[in-house]
Design a protein around this motif. Structure first.
Motif, PDB file in Angstrom:
ATOM      1  N   TYR A  32      -2.217 -12.003  -3.639  1.00  0.00           N
ATOM      2  CA  TYR A  32      -0.923 -12.110  -4.309  1.00  0.00           C
ATOM      3  C   TYR A  32      -1.090 -13.008  -5.531  1.00  0.00           C
ATOM      4  CZ  TYR A  32       1.188  -9.900  -0.299  1.00  0.00           C
ATOM      5  OH  TYR A  32       1.512  -9.000   0.673  1.00  0.00           O
ATOM      6  N   MET A  34       0.883 -14.716  -8.882  1.00  0.00           N
ATOM      7  CA  MET A  34       2.186 -15.079  -9.403  1.00  0.00           C
ATOM      8  C   MET A  34       2.071 -15.771 -10.755  1.00  0.00           C
ATOM      9  SD  MET A  34       2.343 -14.850  -5.999  1.00  0.00           S
ATOM     10  CE  MET A  34       1.970 -16.370  -5.130  1.00  0.00           C
ATOM     11  N   LEU A  46       9.680 -18.937 -10.382  1.00  0.00           N
ATOM     12  CA  LEU A  46       8.888 -17.712 -10.341  1.00  0.00           C
ATOM     13  C   LEU A  46       9.338 -16.756 -11.434  1.00  0.00           C
ATOM     14  CD1 LEU A  46       6.706 -16.149  -8.756  1.00  0.00           C
ATOM     15  CD2 LEU A  46       8.595 -15.079  -7.490  1.00  0.00           C
ATOM     16  N   TYR A  49       5.560 -11.610  -9.801  1.00  0.00           N
ATOM     17  CA  TYR A  49       4.447 -11.600  -8.876  1.00  0.00           C
ATOM     18  C   TYR A  49       3.923 -10.168  -8.754  1.00  0.00           C
ATOM     19  CZ  TYR A  49       6.323  -9.272  -4.711  1.00  0.00           C
ATOM     20  OH  TYR A  49       6.810  -8.350  -3.827  1.00  0.00           O
TER      21      TYR A  49
END
Lengths: 115, 117
Positions: A32, A34, A46, A49
């Protein structure tokens, strides 16, 4: 070698320019990826992602992951003065079941967009 | 939805003194994280709680740092005694309970900026 490498800049561009921000990593377990944006004296938020390789687009932002090269990018089109911030890449491995979700961050790149 | 709250926002202390930071996560978020962000660096995880249990404290300097999360909601992080190298921003983050998927968005508070003189 650090797990995640990111050029700290600073990077200064004129308004309207295309910005390219990059990170490289060494841990093959990362799945993953981000991008966080951090304004001065604020916590990271954030931005985007992605999971595994490929591209993801959200408005003026495009995130790109190339797992074969262990390289991720964030592109900002038509950059605005409000985009001036520090951009942090972050990565996480697949959940191991042990309960720990350890994000590994890059150092961050400080971006200034000049009007 | 209210964000992650932290206090104080700024703290200046002398070395060898003690200091405590407080965090209130987003309502309903079971997982809480404390990070240390030194100037010019990315955040580094110090400790992760799931409800009121510690999941990961492998990077917490346990000789001087301690953290607790009573009742699975608010949390405090303490440093005793502080050293010059503890000068940093201490960020608290929270996320929903994990259900087996790895990706799990973390929401960050504004941080507490600590200066140790």
């Amino acid at each position: 070698q650090k797990e995640v490498e990111q050029d700290p800049g600073p990077l200064s561009v004129p308004e309207g320019a295309i910005v390219s921000l990059n990170c490289t990593y060494s841990n093959s377990a990362f799945q993953y990826f981000m991008w966080y944006r951090q304004y001065s004296r604020k916590g990271p938020e954030l931005l985007m992602y992605t999971y595994s390789s490929g591209n993801k687009e959200d408005g003026r932002f495009t995130a790109q992951v190339d797992k074969s090269s262990k390289y991720i990018s964030l592109f900002i089109r038509d950059s605005q003065p409000s985009d001036s911030a520090t951009y942090l890449c972050a990565m996480e491995p697949i959940y191991s079941g042990a309960g720990s979700y350890q994000l590994t961050f890059g150092k961050g790149t400080k971006l200034s967009v000049i009007p | 939805e209210a964000g992650v709250a932290q206090s104080p926002r700024y703290k200046i202390i002398e070395k060898r003194q003690s200091v405590a930071f407080w965090c209130n996560p987003i309502s309903g978020h079971a997982t809480l994280y404390w990070y240390q962000q030194i100037l010019g660096q990315g955040p580094k995880l110090l400790i992760q709680f799931q409800n009121n249990g510690v999941v990961d404290d492998s990077q917490l300097p346990k000789d001087r740092f301690s953290a607790e999360r009573l009742k699975g909601v608010d949390s405090t992080l303490k440093i005793q005694p502080a050293k010059l190298e503890d000068s940093a921003v201490y960020l608290c983050a929270s996320s929903r309970k994990i259900s087996g998927f790895s990706y799990n968005e973390q929401f960050f508070g504004p941080g507490t900026r600590l200066t140790v003189l």
